[in-house]
Every structure is written in structure tokens, then in C-alpha cells.
Design an enzyme around this catalytic site. Structure first.
Site, short mmCIF file in Angstrom:
data_model
loop_
_atom_site.label_atom_id
_atom_site.label_comp_id
_atom_site.label_asym_id
_atom_site.label_seq_id
_atom_site.Cartn_x
_atom_site.Cartn_y
_atom_site.Cartn_z
CB CYS A 29 -4.44 -2.26 4.21
SG CYS A 29 -3.63 -2.55 5.82
CE LYS A 38 -7.06 1.01 3.75
NZ LYS A 38 -5.84 1.42 4.48
CD GLU A 92 -2.61 0.92 2.78
OE1 GLU A 92 -3.57 1.67 2.96
OE2 GLU A 92 -2.26 0.03 3.59
#
Length: 641
Positions: free
Chosen positions: A175, A115, A46
Site C-alpha cells: 500500500c 511494509k 493488505e
């Protein structure tokens, strides 16, 4: 790709916080290394292009412009690389900033994926800089020129199709998305994704690695996919946090590769064919929906032979870790005993009758029966063990049967059957000097008759001793040892039978050393039906000389039944797993034999007695395996040719 295998990798480059030029060099160097290693899909951490720990620098155009220019450099430097790469970077769009995965291949952008779940608790405060991608829907277009003029679907959830590789579709989440209650990977998998990439920057605290590992392995199993988790590592700021580069690759609930506290590539071959086969088998897994709101782009792969780099266990039924193996043995013994306990209770049987030969299978059956009697708080003397010596019985096996019965406190009967079998030969006009299949099977059927009649006389149940491997090969006399009233070993393969007996032997080492010594000698005795006359008191008929090594047949059985693989792929896997043990010619020979026997002997499996399922492979005609007894094996043998 060949036989469904494709090499994937999670990479952790060494970076410098906010030094985009340095990070760009590290990224395309890692991409080139991955390409040289044959990697087809690469996940990087990330925000690795800038560093995850840039803080309020994410609000500076200098950093964002540097990231955009860095991506341009990477695209130019890797335009000849086939490796599909997902890298993390900040992306400006619609007046907001998004934490994105940018998927690239051959110098072009395939997708920009934001995300979804932006954490804002504890040590995380990403909402200070980043917008959630939950409501993008592909309607937003990046403001950075290097992204804006590429022909992909804007910012939003995307699925990357790989037409050249059947079954391969790639989805991406970032994540925290994995840690959420409804991860984006669920929708991606339901839309057909078989490989999920996770670009992560997950800091380290005590106990977090174990939980992170559970998440990755669990999600790969729940979604029946390969899950590639790439974590930030060395180079991130340690002002408050430490990142350890915890890279993991899991497949369908099993961890295939894992590295921590290191930089570099974590590579392994995943098996896309295995995943697609499993999804077809699992009825709760939905058909690929197509998910109209997911943008789909295409990756370009050149088909080539994939070298198998993943470890292929030669004993797929047996855990290689000693502690796991012990737990597995204890669980199997308990399951089998519980099944028999229920049957004894339901029938009101006054006893259990076991034919005890001094071999592995009957030993295991007796051990399971004793456990069941213990669960019922009944005496082991309620077990009648019958040894029935005949033409091929050796002193070694007979004595071991007697000693085993004595040490376990069961009721032992010795009933010689040689005279009865000779009388039968006279009745049917068979020459007792002709040691053909009639000579052998007459003994097996006479033993079964004795067991059944004693069970009738005593109000008991005959406990079957035949194992899963014998059922697969048809290595049982029809209506002889093939038959019982409850088969406790029916779903336990021969290689596992050995470990179960060994487990009990070790467990009793301190409690009953004599019992352990008997069990150890049984383990050392060659596997044999003992139906042909012994020579100088020694066993002359060794099963594995006739049907082939059980370790090979159990390997074949696992991949034929559990995964539905074809002969060529199973041959390749076996050659890899047994490369230090058997030649390729030997593996091919016994694989052909396995298929011939498996098809020809289905009629014996179509009328099996009841028995408990203990693992993922079973041949019960009522449950796991329904096959016509007159199916033709030609297609499978032709593939091996």
C-alpha cells in the site's frame, strides 16, 4: 506459459473484521478459483487475513494467534495449488508487530515481507500498532511457529525467482510503499523484478481513485514492469472509512485490467517477454544488480500453454477511444508540421512542392504542409501542388486532386507525363505494351524528376508522401516516390494515415463542407499507385491485392520493430486480434510476405530522406532502425514453418 504470457490476478475476498476463520475460507476458496482459471500469480489485499480495520485489536494476542493459525490452515488446504499467492497478515517478530505480505505456494512460505512506509497521518495511524520494516534486513525471524520453521529468509525485502519461466521475478510492496518518494519497488525492479505485487487497503474519497490509478500506471511504466494492485473491499469496517476493492493490473505504462466496487478476481495475461525485451532496449534501465541484501527464494511452476485472455488490439498504432484518437491525430499533425516548419525556415525555401495524386498519402502530405505554412504565417499559395496524370490515372483521383488543391488555396499545376514516359521507353527500347516493373517505375521516376526540377526552378523543397507501411514493405520505386527533400509521412503507418485524413475531414465539416466531401471521397478511393492502365475509367491496380492488407502489415510492423517479438509470437497475437476477420492461413501467408519484403527492401530504407519521427516506431537509418541491406530472412521464415 507460452510466448512470455502468464496469467496474474488481483483478488478482493469478502471478509469479516477480526473473523480469521471466515477470512481463511474466503482466501483459500479464492486461491482455488484462481488455480482453476489458470492464474499463476495472485495478490490479495493488505491484512486480509484479519481485516485492515481491526484497530487496537491488533494489540490482542487472540487476534494474532488466530491469524497465525489461519495461515497454517491455508497452507494445509492449498498444498497442491501451484498459484503463487501473496496475502496480508500481522506478523510478530523481535518483540514488535509488522504489517506483512506472506508469499506462499504449494503449502510452503516463500517470503515474509514487511511494509516499509507505515502511514501515520489523516485517517491512518498504523504506527500505533506496526513497526516499519525498513531496518529489518532479513535479520528478524517471526515468532509464530507456522512461520518460524519454514526455510525462507526471515522478515525482509525478498525477490521470488521463477526459474521455469524466463524473465519472471516477483517483488512485493504494501500500500503506502507505492505512495512514498522512494518506493521499495524501485529497488526490486533494479534487482530484476518484472512483476510487482501491491497488497493494499486504500480507502475511498473523492478523486483518490484517479490518483491511485496514475500511481499504478506510472510505476509500471517507470519500472518497465507489470504492477498488480489488490485492494481491500467489502467486509472492512465502515465506522469511518469505505473501501471499494479498486483492483488494477498495469503493464509498462498501460492499464490492462481494472475493477472497482466489487469483490472477486481481476485477471489478465501479462507479457513477461515484452517486459524483458523493453528492459534490454532501454539503456537507462540498469542491469539487474542482484541486490545482496535482498533474500531470494524460488517458486515452482509447471510450464503449460497459456490461453491469451488479454485484449489484443488489431490497430496498435490507433487509440480505440474516440477522444484519445482525436488527441493523437492532433498531436501527430502538429509534430509533423513543426518538423517541416523548421526545415522550411532553415533552408529559406520559397515554396513547398507536393506531388498530388488524389490518394491518401499525398493528401496527408499536403495537409501537413499547409499546417506548416500556417505556422510560418505564410500563404497557402506558397505550396505548389502538381498533379501528373499518366496511363493509370482515373478521372476520380485527378478530379479529387484538383478540388483538394482549390479548396485549400494552394497553387496547382497539371503536368501530364504520358508523352515524356513514351519518349523514355523509346530511348531505352522498352515496349510500352509490356506492363512490367519498368513500365510502372518509369512513371514514378518521371514524376519525381518533375517535382525535383520544379523545386529547383522555384527555390522550393519537394515534400515526400511515402508512409511508414510502404517503407516497411519496400512498396516504393527506388529513386522515384522513394525520394524527396523532406518526408513528412515517413513514420506514419498507412492505417494511421487514414485516421489523420478522416480527423481533418471531420474538423472541417462545419467550416468547409466542400473540403470535407473531397476528403471523404479520397478516403473511399481504393489505395493504388495507378501505374497500370485503367479499365473503363476504373482503378485496376489495388495495392492491398498485391502486398496484402495494410491492417495486418501495420500490426506485424508494430510488434517486429517496437517489441522485437519473434514470428511465432506475432502470428499468435495476430490470430487472436484478427480472429473475426482473417483465417489463420491468411495471417500466416501475409506474415511470411511481410518478412520477405521487409528483409529484401532494406536497401531502400538505408538512404531515406530526412523526416520527423512522430511515434514509437520509425525506420529511419539515422535513428531507430539500423539493419544491413544484405541480411538473410531464413531464420524468421523457418520459425513460421
Amino acid at each position: 506459459m507460452r510466448d512470455g504470457f502468464i496469467c496474474v490476478a488481483a483478488g478482493t475476498p469478502k471478509i469479516r473484521v477480526a473473523d480469521c476463520r471466515f477470512n481463511v475460507e474466503q482466501i483459500f476458496t479464492m486461491m482455488r478459483e484462481a488455480e482453476q482459471q489458470g492464474v499463476k500469480i495472485l495478490a490479495l489485499p493488505e491484512l486480509c487475513l484479519t481485516g485492515y480495520t481491526c484497530g487496537d485489536l491488533f494489540l490482542q494476542d487472540a487476534l494474532l494467534d488466530g491469524a497465525a493459525e489461519g495461515l497454517r490452515t491455508i497452507l494445509e488446504a492449498t498444498r497442491n495449488l501451484e498459484v503463487l499467492t501473496a496475502l496480508g497478515m500481522p506478523v510478530r517478530a523481535g518483540g514488535k508487530l509488522f504489517n506483512c505480505a506472506v508469499v506462499i505456494q504449494k503449502g510452503r512460505v516463500l517470503a515474509v515481507i514487511p511494509k516499509t512506509y507505515v502511514p501515520n497521518y489523516g485517517e491512518f495511524y498504523e504506527m500505533r500498532w506496526f513497526q516499519s520494516g525498513a531496518d529489518c534486513g532479513g535479520d528478524l525471524w517471526p515468532e509464530d511457529e507456522v512461520l518460524s520453521f519454514r526455510h525462507y529468509g526471515g522478515i525482509g525485502q525478498s525477490l521470488i525467482d521463477c526459474p521455469a519461466i524466463p524473465g519472471l521475478k516477483v517483488g512485493v510492496e504494501i500500500c503506502e510503499d507505492l505512495w512514498a518518494s522512494d518506493p521499495p519497488s524501485r529497488r526490486l525492479a533494479e534487482a530484476g523484478a518484472t512483476v510487482i505485487l501491491n497488497l493494499s487497503a486504500s480507502n475511498e474519497v473523492v478523486g483518490k481513485a484517479a490518483y491511485r490509478r496514475q500511481l499504478v500506471v506510472g510505476q509500471s511504466g517507470r519500472l518497465c514492469c507489470a504492477y498488480v494492485y489488490a485492494d481491500a473491499g467489502e467486509g472492512e469496517s465502515t465506522t469511518d472509512l469505505v473501501f471499494t476493492g479498486h483492483n488494477m493490473i498495469a503493464e509498462n505504462g498501460a492499464m490492462l485490467a481494472e475493477h472497482r466496487f466489487t469483490t472477486g478476481l481481476t485477471m489478465v495475461d501479462i507479457d513477461v517477454e515484452r517486459l524483458t525485451c523493453e528492459r534490454r532496449r532501454l539503456t537507462p534501465f540498469p542491469a539487474a544488480s542482484g541486490a545482496a541484501d535482498l533474500y531470494r527464494s524460488e517458486a515452482e511452476f509447471t510450464l503449460c500453454k497459456t490461453k491469451i485472455r488479454r485484449y489484443i488490439s488489431p490497430t496498435p498504432f490507433i487509440p480505440e477511444n474516440a477522444a484519445d484518437r482525436a488527441n493523437r491525430c492532433e498531436e501527430i499533425l502538429t509534430i509533423a508540421a513543426l518538423g517541416l516548419k523548421k526545415r522550411l525556415e532553415h533552408t529559406g525555401a520559397r515554396c513547398a512542392v507536393v506531388g498530388l495524386s488524389g490518394g491518401l498519402d499525398s493528401t496527408l502530405a499536403l495537409l501537413v504542409t499547409a499546417l506548416a505554412m500556417g505556422m510560418l504565417h505564410r500563404s497557402s499559395s506558397d505550396i505548389i501542388a502538381i498533379t501528373m496524370p499518366c496511363f493509370g490515372t482515373t478521372d476520380r483521383t485527378k478530379n479529387n486532386a484538383v478540388l483538394l488543391a482549390q479548396h485549400m488555396g494552394v497553387t496547382l499545376r497539371t503536368i501530364p507525363i504520358a508523352d515524356t514516359v513514351r519518349s523514355h521507353f523509346r530511348d531505352i527500347g522498352h515496349d510500352p505494351e509490356d506492363h512490367d516493373v519498368t513500365y510502372e517505375n518509369a512513371q514514378a521516376r518521371e514524376r519525381t524528376q518533375v517535382l525535383m526540377d520544379v523545386a529547383n526552378e522555384e527555390g522550393g523543397l519537394v515534400i515526400g508522401t511515402g508512409d511508414l507501411s510502404e517503407l516497411a514493405l519496400g512498396w516504393a520505386t527506388y529513386n522515384g516516390d522513394h525520394m524527396s527533400m523532406y518526408g513528412v509521412n515517413a513514420s506514419i503507418p498507412k492505417t494511421l494515415v487514414r485516421h489523420l485524413v478522416d480527423y481533418v475531414a471531420r474538423d472541417h465539416q462545419e467550416k468547409d463542407g466542400e473540403l470535407t466531401r473531397v476528403l471523404e471521397d479520397i478516403l473511399d478511393t481504393p489505395v493504388s499507385p495507378e501505374l497500370l492502365p485503367a479499365v473503363q475509367g476504373q482503378i485496376t491496380q489495388r495495392t492491398e491485392d498485391l502486398v496484402g492488407p495494410y491492417e495486418l502489415h501495420d500490426f506485424f510492423l508494430y510488434y517486429v520493430i517496437r517489441w522485437g517479438f519473434g514470428p511465432k509470437k506475432i502470428l499468435r497475437l495476430a490470430e487472436r486480434a484478427f480472429r473475426r476477420t482473417y483465417s489463420g492461413e491468411a495471417v500466416r501467408k501475409w506474415l511470411k510476405s511481410f518478412y520477405r519484403r521487409f528483409f529484401a527492401q532494406q536497401f531502400k530504407r538505408s538512404c531515406l530522406p530526412d523526416g520527423p519521427k512522430v511515434g514509437s516506431v520509425s525506420l529511419s537509418p539515422r535513428g531507430d532502425w539500423r539493419m544491413p541491406s544484405d541480411a538473410v530472412v531464413r531464420l524468421w521464415l523457418e520459425e513460421l514453418e
